[in-house]
Design an enzyme around this catalytic site. Structure first.
Site, PDB file in Angstrom:
ATOM      1  CE  LYS A  15      -2.109  -0.982   3.911  1.00 41.31           C
ATOM      2  NZ  LYS A  15      -1.424  -2.228   4.314  1.00 41.31           N
ATOM      3  NE  ARG A 101      -3.110  -1.281  10.627  1.00 44.63           N
ATOM      4  CZ  ARG A 101      -2.096  -0.652  10.027  1.00 44.63           C
ATOM      5  NH1 ARG A 101      -2.198   0.613   9.685  1.00 44.63           N
ATOM      6  NH2 ARG A 101      -0.979  -1.298   9.768  1.00 44.63           N
ATOM      7  NE  ARG A 137       8.007  -3.281   5.307  1.00 43.50           N
ATOM      8  CZ  ARG A 137       6.720  -2.920   5.363  1.00 43.50           C
ATOM      9  NH1 ARG A 137       5.990  -2.851   4.283  1.00 43.50           N
ATOM     10  NH2 ARG A 137       6.172  -2.636   6.530  1.00 43.50           N
ATOM     11  NE  ARG A 170       7.571  -0.277   9.884  1.00 41.93           N
ATOM     12  CZ  ARG A 170       6.425  -0.180   9.216  1.00 41.93           C
ATOM     13  NH1 ARG A 170       6.375   0.477   8.070  1.00 41.93           N
ATOM     14  NH2 ARG A 170       5.319  -0.713   9.667  1.00 41.93           N
ATOM     15  NE  ARG A 181       3.144  -4.874  11.082  1.00 45.12           N
ATOM     16  CZ  ARG A 181       4.021  -4.571  10.126  1.00 45.12           C
ATOM     17  NH1 ARG A 181       5.211  -5.134  10.112  1.00 45.12           N
ATOM     18  NH2 ARG A 181       3.720  -3.707   9.200  1.00 45.12           N
TER      19      ARG A 181
HETATM   20  P1  AMP Z   1       1.889   0.721   9.221  1.00 52.93           P
HETATM   21  O1  AMP Z   1       3.086   1.509   8.816  1.00 52.93           O
HETATM   22  O2  AMP Z   1       0.622   1.183   8.528  1.00 52.93           O
HETATM   23  O3  AMP Z   1       2.071  -0.770   9.110  1.00 52.93           O
HETATM   24  O4  AMP Z   1       1.641   1.033  10.771  1.00 52.93           O
HETATM   25  C1  AMP Z   1       2.629   0.742  11.740  1.00 52.93           C
HETATM   26  C2  AMP Z   1       1.981   0.546  13.109  1.00 52.93           C
HETATM   27  O5  AMP Z   1       1.293   1.748  13.493  1.00 52.93           O
HETATM   28  C3  AMP Z   1       0.894  -0.531  13.161  1.00 52.93           C
HETATM   29  O6  AMP Z   1       1.434  -1.829  13.331  1.00 52.93           O
HETATM   30  C4  AMP Z   1       0.102  -0.077  14.385  1.00 52.93           C
HETATM   31  O7  AMP Z   1       0.794  -0.349  15.590  1.00 52.93           O
HETATM   32  C5  AMP Z   1       0.102   1.440  14.212  1.00 52.93           C
HETATM   33  N1  AMP Z   1      -1.054   1.881  13.391  1.00 52.93           N
HETATM   34  C6  AMP Z   1      -1.017   2.471  12.158  1.00 52.93           C
HETATM   35  N2  AMP Z   1      -2.261   2.725  11.722  1.00 52.93           N
HETATM   36  C7  AMP Z   1      -3.110   2.282  12.683  1.00 52.93           C
HETATM   37  C8  AMP Z   1      -4.529   2.236  12.827  1.00 52.93           C
HETATM   38  N3  AMP Z   1      -5.329   2.696  11.849  1.00 52.93           N
HETATM   39  N4  AMP Z   1      -5.040   1.715  13.959  1.00 52.93           N
HETATM   40  C9  AMP Z   1      -4.248   1.261  14.948  1.00 52.93           C
HETATM   41  N5  AMP Z   1      -2.907   1.251  14.886  1.00 52.93           N
HETATM   42  C10 AMP Z   1      -2.336   1.754  13.769  1.00 52.93           C
END
Ligand code: AMP
Length: 225
Positions: A15, A101, A137, A170, A181
């Site tokens: 994404k 989410r 990654r 990360r 996740r």
């Molecule tokens: P991402 O880069 O989108 O994978 O987000 C990294 C981390 O941020 C996720 O694993 C969650 O811990 C937190 N996070 C990002 N977006 C959300 C969301 N919409 N709801 C809850 N946690 C989020």
């Protein structure tokens, strides 16, 4: 009219990569909750501190924190006070990447939008592909570019091709957080597919292909209303 889109899909579906390319070619505002949270952390804000443990463990940050953060940002987008001159135009497109989410987040988003979403794009990728994508990654600590040991290696190991910054993994891309996740995605986020299907805004892109092919399907979907 521009598009007001949600990018939905499991972690590792690409994404963020597709959003970055769309920004280059079409200049939508890119609202990534993951990026926003990482920025809060690097600035050491209270929200960043609250989010840290959840993020590093691969868990979701509580809905109320995320919803407040997104409503604040979208408020600026919808009133045109954000995004420079383009933000004031009704044609300004935007993408929400990584939000919503959960069902409560989706309902809060519906309630806060003055004009409804035009597209919810589901990036479909089989589970085994996700595991191998996520576990190799690496992210540049300086410019944020995303690389991959096998699929998109840098010329020199551990060093970003764009800016010579040091690459780091990360914490939530480490193997133990990756499986967590993916489980959370199936439990909390997958139900959103039915939620948006019933609202007739869901479209699907086969994201288990080369990035260029995914991008052309994505732009075709966004061009369709
Ligand atoms: P991402 O880069 O989108 O994978 O987000 C990294 C981390 O941020 C996720 O694993 C969650 O811990 C937190 N996070 C990002 N977006 C959300 C969301 N919409 N709801 C809850 N946690 C989020």
């Amino acid at each position: 009219m521009g598009f007001r889109a949600v990018f939905l899909g499991p972690p590792g579906a690409g994404k963020g990569t597709q959003a970055a390319r769309l920004v280059e070619e079409r200049s939508p505002l890119h609202i990534s909750t993951g990026d926003m949270l990482r920025e809060h952390r690097s600035k050491g804000t209270e929200l960043g501190e609250q989010a840290k443990a959840f993020m590093d463990a691969g868990k979701l940050v509580p809905d109320e924190l995320i919803i407040a953060m997104v409503e604040d940002r979208l408020g600026g987008v919808e009133t045109g006070s954000e995004g420079g001159e383009a933000g004031a135009s009704p044609d300004q497109s935007w993408i929400l990447d990584g939000f919503p989410r959960t069902l409560p987040q989706a309902r809060a988003l519906d309630a806060s939008l003055a004009t409804p979403l035009t597209h919810v794009v589901y990036f479909r990728v089989p589970q085994d592909v996700l595991v191998s994508r996520l576990s190799g990654r690496w992210t540049c600590s300086s410019c944020g570019a995303i690389w991959h040991e096998r699929f998109k290696p840098t010329r020199s190991e551990g060093v970003c091709d764009n800016c010579d910054g040091a690459l780091k993994q990360r914490p939530d891309d480490r193997p133990e957080a990756v499986s967590q996740r993916l489980e959370i995605y199936s439990r909390d986020t997958e139900p959103l597919l039915d939620y948006y299907k019933s609202r007739n805004v869901l479209c699907e892109v086969d994201a288990d292909r080369a990035p260029d092919e995914v991008f052309s399907s994505l732009t075709a979907e966004l061009a369709a209303s």
